[in-house]
Motif scaffolding. Structure first.
Motif, PDB file in Angstrom:
ATOM      1  N   TYR A   1       9.952  15.270 -12.971  1.00 16.59           N
ATOM      2  CA  TYR A   1      11.116  15.209 -12.082  1.00 16.59           C
ATOM      3  C   TYR A   1      11.469  16.593 -11.567  1.00 16.59           C
ATOM      4  O   TYR A   1      11.265  17.593 -12.261  1.00 16.59           O
ATOM      5  N   TYR A   2      12.007  16.622 -10.366  1.00 14.42           N
ATOM      6  CA  TYR A   2      12.742  17.812  -9.953  1.00 14.42           C
ATOM      7  C   TYR A   2      14.203  17.459 -10.144  1.00 14.42           C
ATOM      8  O   TYR A   2      14.681  16.458  -9.610  1.00 14.42           O
ATOM      9  N   SER A   3      14.931  18.263 -10.936  1.00 10.10           N
ATOM     10  CA  SER A   3      16.302  17.910 -11.300  1.00 10.10           C
ATOM     11  C   SER A   3      17.267  19.025 -10.940  1.00 10.10           C
ATOM     12  O   SER A   3      16.878  20.200 -10.862  1.00 10.10           O
ATOM     13  N   ALA A   4      18.504  18.651 -10.708  1.00  8.45           N
ATOM     14  CA  ALA A   4      19.523  19.649 -10.385  1.00  8.45           C
ATOM     15  C   ALA A   4      20.861  19.222 -10.968  1.00  8.45           C
ATOM     16  O   ALA A   4      21.160  18.030 -11.051  1.00  8.45           O
ATOM     17  N   ILE A   5      21.628  20.210 -11.399  1.00  9.53           N
ATOM     18  CA  ILE A   5      23.004  19.968 -11.856  1.00  9.53           C
ATOM     19  C   ILE A   5      23.923  20.825 -10.978  1.00  9.53           C
ATOM     20  O   ILE A   5      23.729  22.040 -10.883  1.00  9.53           O
ATOM     21  N   TYR A   6      24.882  20.181 -10.328  1.00  9.69           N
ATOM     22  CA  TYR A   6      25.834  20.894  -9.465  1.00  9.69           C
ATOM     23  C   TYR A   6      27.193  20.942 -10.153  1.00  9.69           C
ATOM     24  O   TYR A   6      27.586  19.967 -10.807  1.00  9.69           O
ATOM     25  N   PRO A   7      27.931  22.041 -10.010  1.00 12.18           N
ATOM     26  CA  PRO A   7      29.258  22.105 -10.633  1.00 12.18           C
ATOM     27  C   PRO A   7      30.200  21.056 -10.039  1.00 12.18           C
ATOM     28  O   PRO A   7      30.130  20.761  -8.847  1.00 12.18           O
ATOM     29  N   ASP A   8      31.030  20.481 -10.887  1.00  9.12           N
ATOM     30  CA  ASP A   8      32.044  19.523 -10.436  1.00  9.12           C
ATOM     31  C   ASP A   8      33.413  20.137 -10.734  1.00  9.12           C
ATOM     32  O   ASP A   8      33.936  19.976 -11.837  1.00  9.12           O
ATOM     33  N   PRO A   9      33.961  20.877  -9.780  1.00 13.79           N
ATOM     34  CA  PRO A   9      35.197  21.613 -10.060  1.00 13.79           C
ATOM     35  C   PRO A   9      36.455  20.767  -9.844  1.00 13.79           C
ATOM     36  O   PRO A   9      36.436  19.775  -9.122  1.00 13.79           O
ATOM     37  N   ALA A  10      37.529  21.199 -10.471  1.00 11.83           N
ATOM     38  CA  ALA A  10      38.829  20.547 -10.276  1.00 11.83           C
ATOM     39  C   ALA A  10      39.347  20.971  -8.906  1.00 11.83           C
ATOM     40  O   ALA A  10      40.025  21.979  -8.760  1.00 11.83           O
ATOM     41  N   VAL A  11      39.002  20.189  -7.886  1.00 11.21           N
ATOM     42  CA  VAL A  11      39.373  20.548  -6.517  1.00 11.21           C
ATOM     43  C   VAL A  11      40.842  20.241  -6.233  1.00 11.21           C
ATOM     44  O   VAL A  11      41.402  20.731  -5.262  1.00 11.21           O
ATOM     45  N   ALA A  12      41.441  19.415  -7.084  1.00 13.30           N
ATOM     46  CA  ALA A  12      42.868  19.096  -6.924  1.00 13.30           C
ATOM     47  C   ALA A  12      43.547  19.181  -8.283  1.00 13.30           C
ATOM     48  O   ALA A  12      42.899  19.011  -9.319  1.00 13.30           O
ATOM     49  N   GLU A  13      44.824  19.465  -8.257  1.00 15.14           N
ATOM     50  CA  GLU A  13      45.636  19.529  -9.472  1.00 15.14           C
ATOM     51  C   GLU A  13      45.471  18.242 -10.287  1.00 15.14           C
ATOM     52  O   GLU A  13      45.413  18.265 -11.524  1.00 15.14           O
ATOM     53  N   ALA A  14      45.376  17.098  -9.562  1.00 12.09           N
ATOM     54  CA  ALA A  14      45.301  15.788 -10.230  1.00 12.09           C
ATOM     55  C   ALA A  14      44.061  15.654 -11.106  1.00 12.09           C
ATOM     56  O   ALA A  14      44.098  14.959 -12.123  1.00 12.09           O
ATOM     57  N   CYS A  15      42.946  16.326 -10.719  1.00 14.43           N
ATOM     58  CA  CYS A  15      41.732  16.258 -11.540  1.00 14.43           C
ATOM     59  C   CYS A  15      42.058  16.778 -12.933  1.00 14.43           C
ATOM     60  O   CYS A  15      41.751  16.139 -13.940  1.00 14.43           O
ATOM     61  N   ALA A  16      42.652  17.976 -12.974  1.00 14.46           N
ATOM     62  CA  ALA A  16      42.947  18.630 -14.239  1.00 14.46           C
ATOM     63  C   ALA A  16      44.019  17.867 -15.012  1.00 14.46           C
ATOM     64  O   ALA A  16      43.844  17.563 -16.197  1.00 14.46           O
ATOM     65  N   SER A  17      45.110  17.499 -14.355  1.00 17.09           N
ATOM     66  CA  SER A  17      46.237  16.912 -15.091  1.00 17.09           C
ATOM     67  C   SER A  17      45.877  15.541 -15.639  1.00 17.09           C
ATOM     68  O   SER A  17      46.258  15.207 -16.762  1.00 17.09           O
ATOM     69  N   CYS A  18      45.129  14.753 -14.883  1.00 18.64           N
ATOM     70  CA  CYS A  18      44.771  13.420 -15.391  1.00 18.64           C
ATOM     71  C   CYS A  18      43.864  13.539 -16.615  1.00 18.64           C
ATOM     72  O   CYS A  18      44.074  12.862 -17.610  1.00 18.64           O
TER      73      CYS A  18
END
Ligand code: HEC
Length: 219
Positions: free
Chosen positions: A168-185
């Motif tokens: 396989y060719y594989s990749a992992i991309y960062p999934d950042p908290a783009v909104a306050e709701a990502c972090a707070s939830c």
């Protein structure tokens, strides 16, 4: 409900169709680039796998952000104005099937990812070392090492790996908290609080990763 259903279905169909086109180009590219060229004169310009995974990621990440911003957010706020009772009578909630709500962004992502992964041309998924869902822990050396690198650097991690004899060719991309709701939830989720009481996400933190595995033929 059925209106939203139809609309979501339309978005999903369009996404899958688009990914199919990207993939068709990709498969052509891979089969061309991996076939030994008889002479230097007949080389076909191919799309390298590191670019293919970028395309797939861009489509998937854009859909998720659009869903978060333009569907989930509009349930509570319309054009910046609070709508305490909702713009439409629906809520984005983990138990959406039980309570007649709509899926969370991560769940929406997975629904699309499952459809896209069905035909076996590639797989896409979400992982995190602070996973709420047991199925979304980093698995295997590539994901474990890669996820840590992505958290440290904030940059994608890419490379070849072999799983069960398939390359396989594989990749992992960062999934950042783009909104306050990502972090707070996540911070407030009972599973998170129990498993990772010391991990408090802030805006823009890398919360996990998007993993794409592209099987390579002729490897
Ligand atoms: C309202 C709550 C809520 C919001 C908002 C939310 N998440 Fe999640 N997220 C969850 C839950 C619950 C899960 C596990 C559900 C599942 O995938 O089955 C999850 C899953 C994930 C995962 C996979 C790893 C895991 O925990 O299982 C990642 C990565 C993630 N979310 C990142 C984000 C990001 C980035 C955002 C903002 C764009 C976001 N989440 C917004 C609740 C939320």
């Amino acid at each position: 409900m059925s209106l939203i259903d139809n609309w979501l279905k339309a978005i999903r169909t369009r996404t899958v169709a688009f990914i199919a086109i990207v993939l068709a180009v990709a498969v052509t590219a891979i089969s061309c680039s991996s076939s030994p060229s008889a002479s230097s004169g007949d080389t076909v310009a191919g799309i390298p796998p590191e670019l293919v995974v970028d395309y797939i990621h861009t489509v998937a990440a854009s859909d998720r952000t659009a869903y978060t911003k333009h569907v989930v957010a509009r349930l509570k706020k319309l054009e910046g104005n609070e709508k305490p009772n909702g713009v439409v009578p629906a809520e984005a909630t983990e138990a959406w099937q039980q309570v007649g709500g709509i899926p969370l962004p991560a769940q929406m992502f997975r629904l699309g990812a499952e459809l896209a992964s069905e035909d076996g041309d590639f797989t896409i998924g979400l992982i995190s070392p602070w996973n709420i869902n047991d199925n979304q822990a980093p698995k295997g050396e590539f994901e474990e090492v890669g996820m840590q690198k992505v958290i440290e650097t904030g940059e994608p991690y890419k490379g070849y790996q072999e799983i069960g004899g398939q390359k396989y060719y594989s990749a992992i991309y960062p999934d950042p908290a783009v909104a306050e709701a990502c972090a707070s939830c996540h911070n407030a989720h009972p599973v998170h609080r129990e498993r990772y009481p010391d991990k408090v996400f802030k805006l823009n933190d890398v919360m996990g990763g998007v993993v794409i595995n592209l099987p390579l033929s002729g490897a």
